[in-house]
Design an enzyme around this catalytic site. Structure first.
Site, PDB file in Angstrom:
ATOM      1  N   ASP A  90      37.761  44.103  28.587  1.00  0.00           N
ATOM      2  CA  ASP A  90      37.890  42.750  28.075  1.00  0.00           C
ATOM      3  C   ASP A  90      39.285  42.309  28.490  1.00  0.00           C
ATOM      4  O   ASP A  90      40.264  42.622  27.832  1.00  0.00           O
ATOM      5  CB  ASP A  90      37.749  42.764  26.559  1.00  0.00           C
ATOM      6  CG  ASP A  90      37.882  41.393  25.929  1.00  0.00           C
ATOM      7  OD1 ASP A  90      38.150  40.412  26.649  1.00  0.00           O
ATOM      8  OD2 ASP A  90      37.716  41.300  24.706  1.00  0.00           O
ATOM      9  N   TYR A  91      39.400  41.614  29.628  1.00  0.00           N
ATOM     10  CA  TYR A  91      40.729  41.357  30.151  1.00  0.00           C
ATOM     11  C   TYR A  91      41.200  39.919  30.094  1.00  0.00           C
ATOM     12  O   TYR A  91      42.128  39.554  30.792  1.00  0.00           O
ATOM     13  CB  TYR A  91      40.895  41.935  31.570  1.00  0.00           C
ATOM     14  CG  TYR A  91      40.173  41.258  32.697  1.00  0.00           C
ATOM     15  CD1 TYR A  91      39.060  41.830  33.260  1.00  0.00           C
ATOM     16  CD2 TYR A  91      40.640  40.069  33.244  1.00  0.00           C
ATOM     17  CE1 TYR A  91      38.413  41.246  34.322  1.00  0.00           C
ATOM     18  CE2 TYR A  91      40.001  39.472  34.305  1.00  0.00           C
ATOM     19  CZ  TYR A  91      38.890  40.074  34.845  1.00  0.00           C
ATOM     20  OH  TYR A  91      38.249  39.496  35.899  1.00  0.00           O
ATOM     21  N   HIS A  92      40.621  39.099  29.253  1.00  0.00           N
ATOM     22  CA  HIS A  92      41.118  37.722  29.127  1.00  0.00           C
ATOM     23  C   HIS A  92      41.577  37.478  27.706  1.00  0.00           C
ATOM     24  O   HIS A  92      41.129  38.009  26.776  1.00  0.00           O
ATOM     25  CB  HIS A  92      40.043  36.711  29.498  1.00  0.00           C
ATOM     26  CG  HIS A  92      39.797  36.646  30.963  1.00  0.00           C
ATOM     27  ND1 HIS A  92      40.673  36.095  31.853  1.00  0.00           N
ATOM     28  CD2 HIS A  92      38.774  37.107  31.716  1.00  0.00           C
ATOM     29  CE1 HIS A  92      40.182  36.187  33.080  1.00  0.00           C
ATOM     30  NE2 HIS A  92      39.031  36.803  33.015  1.00  0.00           N
TER      31      HIS A  92
END
Length: 92
Positions: A90-92
């Site tokens: 989950d990179y945002h």
């Protein structure tokens, strides 16, 4: 062919089918994406409609990402036609 993983939960899901290390709601899409990643020889093969294939920059230069769900992405790069360093994040 998939050669290496960064995300141990994703690796267990790929090899054993265990959903313990991933979001269970993502299992169906991840199963299809991993099967495709195991079959393709380069990132272009992951450019299916709705997967939002895109190159990454910065510290992940030369890596690619496909959309899983919401903010979740599967990232990877290729070495001699093999997928390596596959991650789920989950990179945002």
């Amino acid at each position: 062919m998939i050669r290496s993983f960064r995300h141990k939960g994703l690796e267990e899901f790929f090899r054993q089918g265990s959903k313990a290390g991933i979001q269970p709601a993502h299992a169906k899409r991840l199963r299809v994406q991993l099967a495709m990643l195991n079959a393709v020889k380069g990132p272009e093969g992951m450019g299916l409609p709705g997967w939002k294939l895109h190159p990454l920059t910065g510290g992940l230069k030369d890596h690619w990402a496909v959309w899983v769900n919401g903010n979740w992405r599967m990232t990877f790069t290729f070495d001699n036609g093999d997928a390596i360093l596959i991650d789920y994040q989950d990179y945002h």
